[in-house]
Design a protein around this motif. Structure first.
Motif, PDB file in Angstrom:
ATOM      1  N   TYR B  35       0.945  22.601  10.376  1.00  0.00           N
ATOM      2  CA  TYR B  35       2.169  23.383  10.429  1.00  0.00           C
ATOM      3  C   TYR B  35       3.188  22.800   9.461  1.00  0.00           C
ATOM      4  O   TYR B  35       3.235  21.589   9.242  1.00  0.00           O
ATOM      5  CB  TYR B  35       2.777  23.354  11.831  1.00  0.00           C
ATOM      6  CG  TYR B  35       2.032  24.181  12.848  1.00  0.00           C
ATOM      7  CD1 TYR B  35       0.932  23.653  13.538  1.00  0.00           C
ATOM      8  CD2 TYR B  35       2.424  25.488  13.131  1.00  0.00           C
ATOM      9  CE1 TYR B  35       0.259  24.411  14.475  1.00  0.00           C
ATOM     10  CE2 TYR B  35       1.758  26.250  14.066  1.00  0.00           C
ATOM     11  CZ  TYR B  35       0.675  25.713  14.729  1.00  0.00           C
ATOM     12  OH  TYR B  35       0.010  26.473  15.657  1.00  0.00           O
ATOM     13  N   PRO B  43       7.996  25.611  13.772  1.00  0.00           N
ATOM     14  CA  PRO B  43       6.813  25.349  12.939  1.00  0.00           C
ATOM     15  C   PRO B  43       6.188  26.640  12.434  1.00  0.00           C
ATOM     16  O   PRO B  43       6.121  27.628  13.164  1.00  0.00           O
ATOM     17  CB  PRO B  43       5.869  24.618  13.903  1.00  0.00           C
ATOM     18  CG  PRO B  43       6.750  24.055  14.970  1.00  0.00           C
ATOM     19  CD  PRO B  43       7.857  25.049  15.120  1.00  0.00           C
ATOM     20  N   PHE B  45       2.680  28.178  10.863  1.00  0.00           N
ATOM     21  CA  PHE B  45       1.248  27.897  10.813  1.00  0.00           C
ATOM     22  C   PHE B  45       0.730  27.972   9.390  1.00  0.00           C
ATOM     23  O   PHE B  45       0.912  28.979   8.706  1.00  0.00           O
ATOM     24  CB  PHE B  45       0.527  28.915  11.695  1.00  0.00           C
ATOM     25  CG  PHE B  45      -0.964  28.818  11.719  1.00  0.00           C
ATOM     26  CD1 PHE B  45      -1.744  29.685  10.967  1.00  0.00           C
ATOM     27  CD2 PHE B  45      -1.601  27.879  12.514  1.00  0.00           C
ATOM     28  CE1 PHE B  45      -3.115  29.623  10.993  1.00  0.00           C
ATOM     29  CE2 PHE B  45      -2.978  27.800  12.550  1.00  0.00           C
ATOM     30  CZ  PHE B  45      -3.750  28.680  11.793  1.00  0.00           C
ATOM     31  N   GLN B  48      -5.943  26.416  10.230  1.00  0.00           N
ATOM     32  CA  GLN B  48      -6.649  25.688  11.283  1.00  0.00           C
ATOM     33  C   GLN B  48      -8.078  25.395  10.818  1.00  0.00           C
ATOM     34  O   GLN B  48      -8.740  26.275  10.241  1.00  0.00           O
ATOM     35  CB  GLN B  48      -6.707  26.508  12.563  1.00  0.00           C
ATOM     36  CG  GLN B  48      -7.358  25.781  13.731  1.00  0.00           C
ATOM     37  CD  GLN B  48      -7.413  26.650  14.978  1.00  0.00           C
ATOM     38  OE1 GLN B  48      -8.371  27.379  15.209  1.00  0.00           O
ATOM     39  NE2 GLN B  48      -6.371  26.549  15.795  1.00  0.00           N
ATOM     40  N   ARG B  55     -10.771  28.085   9.742  1.00  0.00           N
ATOM     41  CA  ARG B  55     -11.056  29.168  10.672  1.00  0.00           C
ATOM     42  C   ARG B  55      -9.991  30.271  10.604  1.00  0.00           C
ATOM     43  O   ARG B  55     -10.287  31.426  10.838  1.00  0.00           O
ATOM     44  CB  ARG B  55     -11.165  28.624  12.086  1.00  0.00           C
ATOM     45  CG  ARG B  55     -11.381  29.699  13.150  1.00  0.00           C
ATOM     46  CD  ARG B  55     -11.988  29.129  14.415  1.00  0.00           C
ATOM     47  NE  ARG B  55     -11.068  28.313  15.167  1.00  0.00           N
ATOM     48  CZ  ARG B  55     -11.390  27.779  16.355  1.00  0.00           C
ATOM     49  NH1 ARG B  55     -12.570  28.008  16.889  1.00  0.00           N
ATOM     50  NH2 ARG B  55     -10.512  27.015  16.995  1.00  0.00           N
ATOM     51  N   GLN B  56      -8.772  29.856  10.324  1.00  0.00           N
ATOM     52  CA  GLN B  56      -7.671  30.819  10.275  1.00  0.00           C
ATOM     53  C   GLN B  56      -6.634  30.291   9.300  1.00  0.00           C
ATOM     54  O   GLN B  56      -6.424  29.067   9.214  1.00  0.00           O
ATOM     55  CB  GLN B  56      -7.050  30.975  11.659  1.00  0.00           C
ATOM     56  CG  GLN B  56      -5.933  31.993  11.725  1.00  0.00           C
ATOM     57  CD  GLN B  56      -6.287  33.178  12.583  1.00  0.00           C
ATOM     58  OE1 GLN B  56      -6.986  33.044  13.567  1.00  0.00           O
ATOM     59  NE2 GLN B  56      -5.809  34.342  12.213  1.00  0.00           N
ATOM     60  N   GLY B  58      -2.584  30.962   7.745  1.00  0.00           N
ATOM     61  CA  GLY B  58      -1.303  31.636   7.828  1.00  0.00           C
ATOM     62  C   GLY B  58      -0.882  32.155   6.472  1.00  0.00           C
ATOM     63  O   GLY B  58      -1.661  32.179   5.521  1.00  0.00           O
ATOM     64  N   LEU B  90       3.394  18.949  10.139  1.00  0.00           N
ATOM     65  CA  LEU B  90       2.874  18.543  11.431  1.00  0.00           C
ATOM     66  C   LEU B  90       1.398  18.881  11.546  1.00  0.00           C
ATOM     67  O   LEU B  90       0.966  19.971  11.167  1.00  0.00           O
ATOM     68  CB  LEU B  90       3.633  19.259  12.544  1.00  0.00           C
ATOM     69  CG  LEU B  90       5.099  18.885  12.725  1.00  0.00           C
ATOM     70  CD1 LEU B  90       5.817  19.944  13.547  1.00  0.00           C
ATOM     71  CD2 LEU B  90       5.243  17.524  13.371  1.00  0.00           C
ATOM     72  N   GLY B 101     -11.422  32.844  20.421  1.00  0.00           N
ATOM     73  CA  GLY B 101     -10.056  33.238  20.114  1.00  0.00           C
ATOM     74  C   GLY B 101      -8.993  32.603  20.978  1.00  0.00           C
ATOM     75  O   GLY B 101      -7.826  32.926  20.853  1.00  0.00           O
ATOM     76  N   TYR B 102      -9.353  31.691  21.832  1.00  0.00           N
ATOM     77  CA  TYR B 102      -8.379  31.074  22.726  1.00  0.00           C
ATOM     78  C   TYR B 102      -7.802  29.823  22.087  1.00  0.00           C
ATOM     79  O   TYR B 102      -8.530  28.971  21.594  1.00  0.00           O
ATOM     80  CB  TYR B 102      -9.040  30.706  24.049  1.00  0.00           C
ATOM     81  CG  TYR B 102      -8.162  29.910  24.981  1.00  0.00           C
ATOM     82  CD1 TYR B 102      -8.344  28.544  25.127  1.00  0.00           C
ATOM     83  CD2 TYR B 102      -7.149  30.523  25.700  1.00  0.00           C
ATOM     84  CE1 TYR B 102      -7.546  27.804  25.976  1.00  0.00           C
ATOM     85  CE2 TYR B 102      -6.343  29.796  26.553  1.00  0.00           C
ATOM     86  CZ  TYR B 102      -6.552  28.434  26.692  1.00  0.00           C
ATOM     87  OH  TYR B 102      -5.752  27.697  27.527  1.00  0.00           O
ATOM     88  N   THR B 103      -6.488  29.728  22.110  1.00  0.00           N
ATOM     89  CA  THR B 103      -5.812  28.524  21.620  1.00  0.00           C
ATOM     90  C   THR B 103      -5.157  27.835  22.798  1.00  0.00           C
ATOM     91  O   THR B 103      -4.281  28.398  23.447  1.00  0.00           O
ATOM     92  CB  THR B 103      -4.751  28.880  20.567  1.00  0.00           C
ATOM     93  OG1 THR B 103      -5.400  29.374  19.401  1.00  0.00           O
ATOM     94  CG2 THR B 103      -3.949  27.645  20.175  1.00  0.00           C
ATOM     95  N   GLY B 104      -5.602  26.634  23.094  1.00  0.00           N
ATOM     96  CA  GLY B 104      -5.036  25.899  24.213  1.00  0.00           C
ATOM     97  C   GLY B 104      -3.908  24.993  23.775  1.00  0.00           C
ATOM     98  O   GLY B 104      -3.337  25.136  22.695  1.00  0.00           O
ATOM     99  N   GLU B 105      -3.617  24.040  24.629  1.00  0.00           N
ATOM    100  CA  GLU B 105      -2.526  23.093  24.388  1.00  0.00           C
ATOM    101  C   GLU B 105      -2.728  22.358  23.069  1.00  0.00           C
ATOM    102  O   GLU B 105      -3.829  21.889  22.764  1.00  0.00           O
ATOM    103  CB  GLU B 105      -2.487  22.098  25.534  1.00  0.00           C
ATOM    104  CG  GLU B 105      -1.492  20.978  25.376  1.00  0.00           C
ATOM    105  CD  GLU B 105      -1.525  20.008  26.549  1.00  0.00           C
ATOM    106  OE1 GLU B 105      -2.268  20.277  27.517  1.00  0.00           O
ATOM    107  OE2 GLU B 105      -0.819  18.991  26.481  1.00  0.00           O
ATOM    108  N   LEU B 106      -1.654  22.278  22.294  1.00  0.00           N
ATOM    109  CA  LEU B 106      -1.673  21.539  21.038  1.00  0.00           C
ATOM    110  C   LEU B 106      -1.025  20.178  21.229  1.00  0.00           C
ATOM    111  O   LEU B 106       0.018  20.056  21.882  1.00  0.00           O
ATOM    112  CB  LEU B 106      -0.907  22.303  19.953  1.00  0.00           C
ATOM    113  CG  LEU B 106      -1.410  23.688  19.575  1.00  0.00           C
ATOM    114  CD1 LEU B 106      -0.505  24.290  18.497  1.00  0.00           C
ATOM    115  CD2 LEU B 106      -2.847  23.632  19.080  1.00  0.00           C
ATOM    116  N   PHE B 108       0.618  17.236  19.020  1.00  0.00           N
ATOM    117  CA  PHE B 108       1.148  17.031  17.685  1.00  0.00           C
ATOM    118  C   PHE B 108       1.255  15.557  17.334  1.00  0.00           C
ATOM    119  O   PHE B 108       1.506  14.712  18.200  1.00  0.00           O
ATOM    120  CB  PHE B 108       2.545  17.645  17.567  1.00  0.00           C
ATOM    121  CG  PHE B 108       2.542  19.141  17.445  1.00  0.00           C
ATOM    122  CD1 PHE B 108       2.526  19.942  18.564  1.00  0.00           C
ATOM    123  CD2 PHE B 108       2.551  19.741  16.194  1.00  0.00           C
ATOM    124  CE1 PHE B 108       2.507  21.325  18.458  1.00  0.00           C
ATOM    125  CE2 PHE B 108       2.539  21.128  16.073  1.00  0.00           C
ATOM    126  CZ  PHE B 108       2.525  21.914  17.207  1.00  0.00           C
TER     127      PHE B 108
END
Lengths: 111, 117
Positions: B35, B43, B45, B48, B55-56, B58, B90, B101-106, B108
């Motif tokens: 980020y 932040p 994006f 990733q 994978r992805q 921004g 970051l 497709g699930y994004t859990g806790e990040l 940093f």
């Protein structure tokens, strides 16, 4: 593009007063996360909301996710000096791996 | 258990130069996101990495590129630096669950503060 609007930008409160920040998305979110960033620090995860209408509490913090999964709020009861920082919401749309972040609400305790 | 570590913490570059930032994820995490955070902003994006692939991505130009190594650590490279690239970069690590497709806790890192003169 997809946006998450967060208001207010700043909130000045006396210690002991309540604080609320609101997030509104232009599109339906699959889930929303909340983070806190202390001055000079990095974002720290607070919570994730997934279900429509979900309400979660962490001590003095109450998090809500709207019925339409487009808005969310964080309410802090009886603020303390340790609550100082910037609170961010970050939403996920569909199976898009990126989080879309609000601009943050800075909580400032009046001296 | 070490958390997310980033290096360097601060650096100063001049316009046109190139920079490489490094990140080691939290133990047990396999996914790294990068980020950019400008002063007073949330932040943004960049991209990733998962399984050593982007994978992805921004909305950032091709001057921003990255890499993930077999040990899950990652690098962010920025070429042809512009004044507007000055920001806190970051790195966030997470664990990719089996839910597509699930994004859990990040989690940093402390960030790398880049100043471009």
């Amino acid at each position: 593009g997809q946006q998450v609007m967060q208001i207010p930008q700043y909130q000045h409160v006396q210690e002991g007063e309540d604080f609320t920040t609101y997030c509104n998305s232009s599109t339906t979110l699959s889930n929303i996360q909340w983070y806190k960033q202390r001055p000079g620090g990095h974002p720290v995860f607070l919570i994730q909301l997934v279900k429509s209408g979900e309400v979660k509490k962490q001590k003095r913090l109450t998090f809500q996710f709207g019925e339409a999964k487009k808005n969310s709020s964080l309410h802090i009861t009886a603020t303390q000096t340790t609550d100082v920082g910037t609170y961010f919401c970050a939403g996920q749309v569909d199976s898009n791996y990126q989080l879309i972040w609000g601009a943050g609400t800075k909580l400032i305790i009046k001296p | 258990d070490a958390g997310v570590t980033q290096s360097p913490t601060h650096l100063i570059k001049t316009r046109g130069q190139q920079v490489t930032l490094r990140c080691s994820p939290k133990s047990g995490h396999d996914t790294v996101s990068w980020y950019q955070q400008a002063l007073g902003q949330g932040p943004q994006f960049i991209f990733q990495y998962y399984e050593e692939e982007e994978r992805q991505r921004g909305n950032f130009p091709d001057r921003f590129s990255g890499h993930q190594f077999p040990n899950y650590s990652s690098e962010l490279n920025v070429n042809a630096l512009l004044l507007g690239d000055s920001a806190l970069y970051l790195c966030a690590s997470s664990f990719s669950s089996s839910v597509l497709g699930y994004t859990g806790e990040l989690f940093f890192g402390e960030g790398s503060r880049l100043t471009v003169l």
